[in-house]
Write an enzyme that holds these catalytic residues in place. Structure first.
Site, PDB file in Angstrom:
ATOM      1  N   TYR A   1      -8.117 -14.355   0.675  1.00  0.00           N
ATOM      2  CA  TYR A   1      -8.691 -14.969  -0.518  1.00  0.00           C
ATOM      3  C   TYR A   1     -10.107 -14.459  -0.744  1.00  0.00           C
ATOM      4  O   TYR A   1     -10.700 -13.815   0.127  1.00  0.00           O
ATOM      5  CB  TYR A   1      -8.666 -16.501  -0.408  1.00  0.00           C
ATOM      6  CG  TYR A   1      -9.742 -17.105   0.482  1.00  0.00           C
ATOM      7  CD1 TYR A   1      -9.680 -16.996   1.866  1.00  0.00           C
ATOM      8  CD2 TYR A   1     -10.836 -17.778  -0.072  1.00  0.00           C
ATOM      9  CE1 TYR A   1     -10.673 -17.560   2.678  1.00  0.00           C
ATOM     10  CE2 TYR A   1     -11.822 -18.341   0.725  1.00  0.00           C
ATOM     11  CZ  TYR A   1     -11.731 -18.227   2.101  1.00  0.00           C
ATOM     12  OH  TYR A   1     -12.711 -18.764   2.896  1.00  0.00           O
TER      13      TYR A   1
ATOM     14  N   LYS B   1     -10.958 -12.162   5.565  1.00  0.00           N
ATOM     15  CA  LYS B   1     -11.053 -13.470   4.891  1.00  0.00           C
ATOM     16  C   LYS B   1      -9.647 -14.021   4.632  1.00  0.00           C
ATOM     17  O   LYS B   1      -9.172 -14.055   3.488  1.00  0.00           O
ATOM     18  CB  LYS B   1     -11.857 -13.312   3.599  1.00  0.00           C
ATOM     19  CG  LYS B   1     -12.476 -14.592   3.087  1.00  0.00           C
ATOM     20  CD  LYS B   1     -13.527 -14.266   2.032  1.00  0.00           C
ATOM     21  CE  LYS B   1     -14.003 -15.470   1.263  1.00  0.00           C
ATOM     22  NZ  LYS B   1     -14.611 -16.524   2.048  1.00  0.00           N
TER      23      LYS B   1
ATOM     24  N   GLU C   1     -22.230 -18.525  12.813  1.00  0.00           N
ATOM     25  CA  GLU C   1     -22.258 -18.766  11.360  1.00  0.00           C
ATOM     26  C   GLU C   1     -21.788 -20.183  11.108  1.00  0.00           C
ATOM     27  O   GLU C   1     -21.506 -20.925  12.060  1.00  0.00           O
ATOM     28  CB  GLU C   1     -21.394 -17.740  10.619  1.00  0.00           C
ATOM     29  CG  GLU C   1     -19.914 -17.838  10.932  1.00  0.00           C
ATOM     30  CD  GLU C   1     -19.027 -16.948  10.058  1.00  0.00           C
ATOM     31  OE1 GLU C   1     -19.411 -16.629   8.924  1.00  0.00           O
ATOM     32  OE2 GLU C   1     -17.926 -16.587  10.510  1.00  0.00           O
TER      33      GLU C   1
ATOM     34  N   LEU D   1     -17.789 -13.653   9.251  1.00  0.00           N
ATOM     35  CA  LEU D   1     -17.330 -13.171   7.958  1.00  0.00           C
ATOM     36  C   LEU D   1     -18.516 -12.427   7.330  1.00  0.00           C
ATOM     37  O   LEU D   1     -19.623 -13.003   7.268  1.00  0.00           O
ATOM     38  CB  LEU D   1     -16.924 -14.371   7.102  1.00  0.00           C
ATOM     39  CG  LEU D   1     -16.087 -14.245   5.832  1.00  0.00           C
ATOM     40  CD1 LEU D   1     -16.923 -13.901   4.613  1.00  0.00           C
ATOM     41  CD2 LEU D   1     -14.957 -13.227   5.961  1.00  0.00           C
TER      42      LEU D   1
HETATM   43  N1  PDD Z   1     -16.761 -19.059   2.169  1.00  0.00           N
HETATM   44  N2  PDD Z   1     -18.684 -17.336   6.540  1.00  0.00           N
HETATM   45  C1  PDD Z   1     -17.502 -17.929   6.310  1.00  0.00           C
HETATM   46  C2  PDD Z   1     -16.683 -18.363   7.471  1.00  0.00           C
HETATM   47  C3  PDD Z   1     -17.061 -18.128   4.989  1.00  0.00           C
HETATM   48  O1  PDD Z   1     -15.890 -18.724   4.750  1.00  0.00           O
HETATM   49  C4  PDD Z   1     -17.893 -17.712   3.907  1.00  0.00           C
HETATM   50  C5  PDD Z   1     -17.465 -17.881   2.476  1.00  0.00           C
HETATM   51  C6  PDD Z   1     -19.134 -17.113   4.204  1.00  0.00           C
HETATM   52  C7  PDD Z   1     -20.100 -16.666   3.137  1.00  0.00           C
HETATM   53  O2  PDD Z   1     -19.615 -15.580   2.396  1.00  0.00           O
HETATM   54  P1  PDD Z   1     -20.082 -15.313   0.903  1.00  0.00           P
HETATM   55  O3  PDD Z   1     -21.551 -15.192   0.917  1.00  0.00           O
HETATM   56  O4  PDD Z   1     -19.418 -14.024   0.550  1.00  0.00           O
HETATM   57  O5  PDD Z   1     -19.601 -16.479   0.078  1.00  0.00           O
HETATM   58  C8  PDD Z   1     -19.482 -16.932   5.531  1.00  0.00           C
HETATM   59  C9  PDD Z   1     -16.138 -19.240   0.876  1.00  0.00           C
HETATM   60  C10 PDD Z   1     -17.107 -19.272  -0.233  1.00  0.00           C
HETATM   61  C11 PDD Z   1     -15.204 -20.454   0.903  1.00  0.00           C
HETATM   62  O6  PDD Z   1     -14.351 -20.484   1.789  1.00  0.00           O
HETATM   63  O7  PDD Z   1     -15.306 -21.325   0.063  1.00  0.00           O
END
Ligand code: PDD
Length: 292
Positions: free
Chosen positions: A32, A148, A180, A204
């Protein structure tokens, strides 16, 4: 009723149906993306799509992403979100529909492609200025969290544990390293340097993370990609998270103890301001393009 995208069609959400044989439903066999939009303008969509392509390729799901920018744009339009301050498109691609059996379907099936658009809200300035609490917890995820995938059970449980503890964020710890959050990347300010975990298989690779690192370097703030030991959290001058719907979010308490003096620090403030300027710049550049 919102309009969603499913397998080539834009349809009312309550008409969207997915087979019980979908491998996303049965095995969490899919990937996703969540891409932010500011007043209808996508923010670093190219990076989100590059990360998606990398995931698809690693998962060996055959899907051409060329039409995705258009699908994102149409979803924003059809849901009348072009003027929303902050919106996002969630996109999920699974391996498709086939009777339950662990290996990939022998005869290829088309992937299931689903997307929706919605708004998201920033915290009030008052809440942001007060800062947020986090709790540490063991990272129970697998060792390819750089992909992801939609298999988010450990993230869901970590986030819920934070909520149960009255906190906003969960710091996931593996082998003594603060990696994280449950859905966002962790940054520390240690000895005046902005520190975040390097891009490896245990985090991630957040798009917001990449933008914030670039902004730090461009603004003359020293930045380093290296693991943050969990013991270092106690000495951190500042902590913050980055993520698509979090932007730059300050953490002022960890496991009930204040981070430094328990106030949002100057580096977090400088990077949040730089991030807001970057959002403005991307919006203005898009307006410039459409005016030409
Ligand atoms: N989450 N780390 C994890 C485990 C994540 O699921 C996400 C993103 C990030 C941050 O990535 P980005 O800056 O590209 O949004 C880091 C998404 C937004 C979610 O699951 O809603």
């Amino acid at each position: 009723m919102s309009t969603v995208y499913l397998n080539g069609e834009f349809i009312p959400k309550d008409e969207a149906k997915i087979s019980v044989d979908d491998r996303g439903f049965l095995f969490a066999d899919g990937v996703y993306e969540v891409t932010p939009f500011y007043e209808g303008v996508p923010f670093y969509l190219d990076r989100h799509l590059a990360r998606l392509r990398r995931g698809l390729s690693w998962m060996r799901i055959d899907y051409d992403t060329e039409g995705l920018p258009d699908i994102h744009r149409r979803l924003l339009e059809l849901n009348e979100l072009e003027d929303a301050d902050t919106a996002m498109v969630y996109l999920q691609i699974t391996r498709g529909v086939a009777p339950r059996s662990h290996p990939f379907p022998r005869d290829p099936v088309p992937p299931t492609v689903y997307a929706f658009a919605k708004t998201w809200q920033r915290p009030s300035q008052e809440d942001w200025d007060r800062g947020f609490a986090a709790v540490t917890m063991p990272d129970r995820r697998w060792t390819r969290v750089d992909i992801k995938t939609i298999a988010l059970l450990p993230n869901v449980l970590a986030y819920q544990a934070a909520v149960d503890a009255g906190a906003t964020d969960a710091i996931q710890v593996r082998d003594g390293v603060a990696l994280e959050g449950a859905h966002n990347n962790l940054f520390g300010v240690l000895d005046g340097t902005v520190v975040t975990h390097p891009v490896t298989n245990v985090i991630l690779p957040g798009i917001t993370r990449s933008v914030v690192l670039e902004l730090a370097r461009r603004n003359g703030i020293p930045a380093e990609e290296r693991p943050i030991l969990v013991e270092e959290l106690a000495d951190a001058e500042e902590l913050f998270f980055t993520g698509t719907t979090n932007e730059v979010r300050p953490t002022v308490r960890v496991d009930g103890r204040p981070v430094a003096d328990g106030k949002v620090g100057p580096v977090t403030r400088a990077l949040a301001a730089a991030f807001a300027r970057e959002v403005r710049k991307v919006k203005e550049a898009a307006v410039g393009v459409s005016a030409r």
